[in-house]
Design a protein around this motif. Structure first.
Motif: not given
Length: 588
Positions: A531-542, A569-571
């Motif tokens: 996303n805009g803050e550089g945070e990954r979607f990640g396996v846990e969120r999946l 999430f990515a916007g």
């Protein structure tokens, strides 16, 4: 082209050639006009300032003398009191009898304080006569001391209830009854009130100056200072100098000087325009002719020849040289653009082929079976990508599932993907063991891999009658398996990616599916979306998104749910990796 049109064109060119000269002439004219106006203003201002400074020096000296005459005269305070007590009588003409009576007393000469006290005991008529005679004496002393030079000097009352009342006026007749008791111009009175003269602290100069213009157009310069009586500033001595004629002479002198300046500037401007015409307009015309000719014919050698005729001995020579260099750069740029345009067309054609190849590699339709349902989705980060998936029946009861991710993007990845998929499918024709399929495909793939590419693969063979799954993970993301309605990431052992470490053994794993269980496969483009803050979607969120989805959601609906979650999430952050998903549901 007809003769008439040629003549019109030539006439228009001659007219255009005069534009620069006209514009420069206009700028010179405006500049000289502004210069003349400024010089005129400065001359008038400086002349006026010099005149006023001279008047100030003169008036200051006169004021000091008048202040000394009035304030040091022992009779002045008493005479001032008589002006207040008998204003009407003090304006009357002094008779010869009154003068004779006063002359017979010692009051016309030097007197002491005791003499003044004795005078106050005399009758009122005698005191009036003495006061009028002493007023004449005071006025005479002022007249004999100051240099009038056509000026007017007025002594006025500045007390609040009598502001502006005149007591002495110079020059005047022996008996100035026509002005005594009258009022000075209101503009002077207003200035005296505004300045609050007589209220300054000790040591501060109390002399003021101002320039006035009357309603009938008369100019005069005035200065004033306080006169003290009985210890307070009761009066002000006002010097007024009329300078209307001097002002007119001053302006006439300035206009005469400006006239000479205009003639000088006009001659200089004409010479300047002649120089500009020779050194600028002519070379500019040749520059324009050469550039227009080049724009029409694109002949760089002819342009170079035309530019050599520009001889201005100034920056235009440099401009001509730079125009020649620019033409050479333009030609080079155009040739390069033609070459690049050809390369872009070729690349576009290759890209079109690669896109078609990639689409043709993917399954065209989904099989209908009572044993399972499945759905897949792929979104390349570029026109073509390196992700791919596949599914097909090895026989009537065995289904192979495949999802993979090539280590590169673009056309190279697309072609490597096509080769990898073909070799895996070829290997699957000989065996149902996922480990053997990947091992055999890797051998063929590494025989000719100059680019050093590799591909991560998750491959499974499913027995549709029993639900038993044999799988091999070659460096790919762990699958998410739903059992008893709950998704979990199946972290089984796995080996390296295909063609990454040729010869290193691959590892197999197996598990069983019950009706309603589901396998969810994906590439790293899903979990590594940012996303805009550089945070990954990640396996846990999946995993959380999978478990939050409806239990009754179809494979297609599940994939759409994950796709929407990643996009939200990515916007506005652009996609930088291919995104691929596959969902398989075992039915019986």
């Amino acid at each position: 082209m007809s003769v008439g049109k040629k003549e019109k064109k030539e006439k228009r060119k001659r007219k255009d050639s005069k534009k620069i000269l006209f514009q420069v002439g206009f700028v010179v004219f405006v500049g000289f006009s502004i210069l003349i106006v400024l010089l005129g203003f400065l001359l008038v201002y400086n002349s006026r300032l010099s005149f006023f400074k001279g008047q100030q020096v003169y008036m200051k000296a006169q004021m000091v003398q008048v202040q000394e005459i009035l304030e040091k005269d022992p009779f002045f305070d008493w005479v001032a009191d008589m002006w207040d007590l008998y204003p009407v009588d003090m304006m009357m003409e002094t008779t010869s009898q009154e003068y004779s009576e006063v002359a017979a007393t010692p009051y016309l000469g030097q007197v002491s304080t005791e003499d003044i006290e004795a005078l106050k005991k005399e009758n009122d008529d005698f005191q009036k006569a003495v006061a009028k005679v002493k007023t004449l004496q005071i006025a005479s002393r002022v007249m004999n001391t100051i240099s009038m030079a056509g000026d007017q000097v007025v002594l006025i009352d500045i007390r609040k209830d009598k502001t502006g009342k005149i007591y002495l006026y110079f020059p005047y007749d022996t008996y100035p009854t026509d002005v005594m008791g009258q009022y000075v111009p209101e503009m002077i009175v207003n200035d005296i009130i505004a300045q609050k003269i007589g209220s300054r602290k000790d040591g501060q100069e109390e002399k003021y100056f101002a320039d006035y213009k009357t309603e009938d157009g008369i100019y005069f310069y005035a200065g004033y200072a306080p006169i003290y009586s009985h210890g307070e500033a009761r009066y002000a001595v006002v010097f007024m100098h009329q300078w209307t004629e001097e002002r007119s002479e001053m302006i006439n002198t300035v206009l005469w000087m400006l006239g000479i300046l205009v003639v000088v500037l006009a001659i200089g401007g004409a010479l300047q325009l002649l120089f500009i015409s020779t050194a600028t307009v002519g070379p500019v015309k040749r520059l324009r002719y050469g550039v227009r000719k080049y724009a029409k014919e694109k002949n760089r050698e002819q342009l170079r020849e035309d530019m050599t005729t520009v001889k201005s001995r100034n920056e235009l020579d440099d401009l001509a040289s730079e125009i020649t260099d620019m033409a050479e750069e333009i030609d080079s740029y155009m040739n390069e653009n033609i070459r690049l345009a050809g390369e872009r067309e070729a690349a576009k054609a290759e890209l079109s082929i690669a896109t078609r190849v990639q689409k043709e590699q993917l399954p065209a339709e989904y099989p209908e079976s009572p044993y399972f349902t499945l759905w897949a989705y792929i979104q390349p980060a570029r026109e073509v990508g390196g992700d791919f998936y596949d599914f097909f029946l090895l026989d009537e009861t065995h289904l192979m599932l495949l999802i993979a991710d090539v280590s590169d993007k673009g056309m190279n990845a697309a072609f490597f993907m096509a080769i990898s998929k073909s070799m895996i499918k070829t290997s699957a024709m000989n065996t149902k063991d996922p480990v053997e399929i990947i091992t055999e495909a890797e051998k063929m793939l590494t025989e000719n891999n100059p680019g050093g590419l590799f591909v991560t693969v998750w491959l499974a063979v499913i027995d549709l009658t029993t639900g038993h799954v044999d799988a091999c993970n070659a460096g790919h993301d762990y699958p998410a398996i739903r059992k008893q309605g709950k998704y979990a990431i199946e972290k089984a052992p796995h080996g390296p990616a295909m063609a990454f470490l040729p010869g290193v053994p691959h590892v197999g794993t197996d598990f069983d599916l019950e009706p309603g269980d589901r396998i969810f496969l994906y590439t790293d483009g899903i979990v590594e979306a940012v996303n805009g803050e550089g945070e990954r979607f990640g396996v846990e969120r999946l995993q959380d998104t999978l478990n939050a989805a409806s239990a009754d959601a179809s494979d297609e609906e599940l994939i759409e749910c994950i796709k929407s979650a990643v996009e939200k999430f990515a916007g506005e952050t652009p996609q930088f990796d291919d995104m691929t998903m596959m969902s398989f549901t075992y039915r019986k």
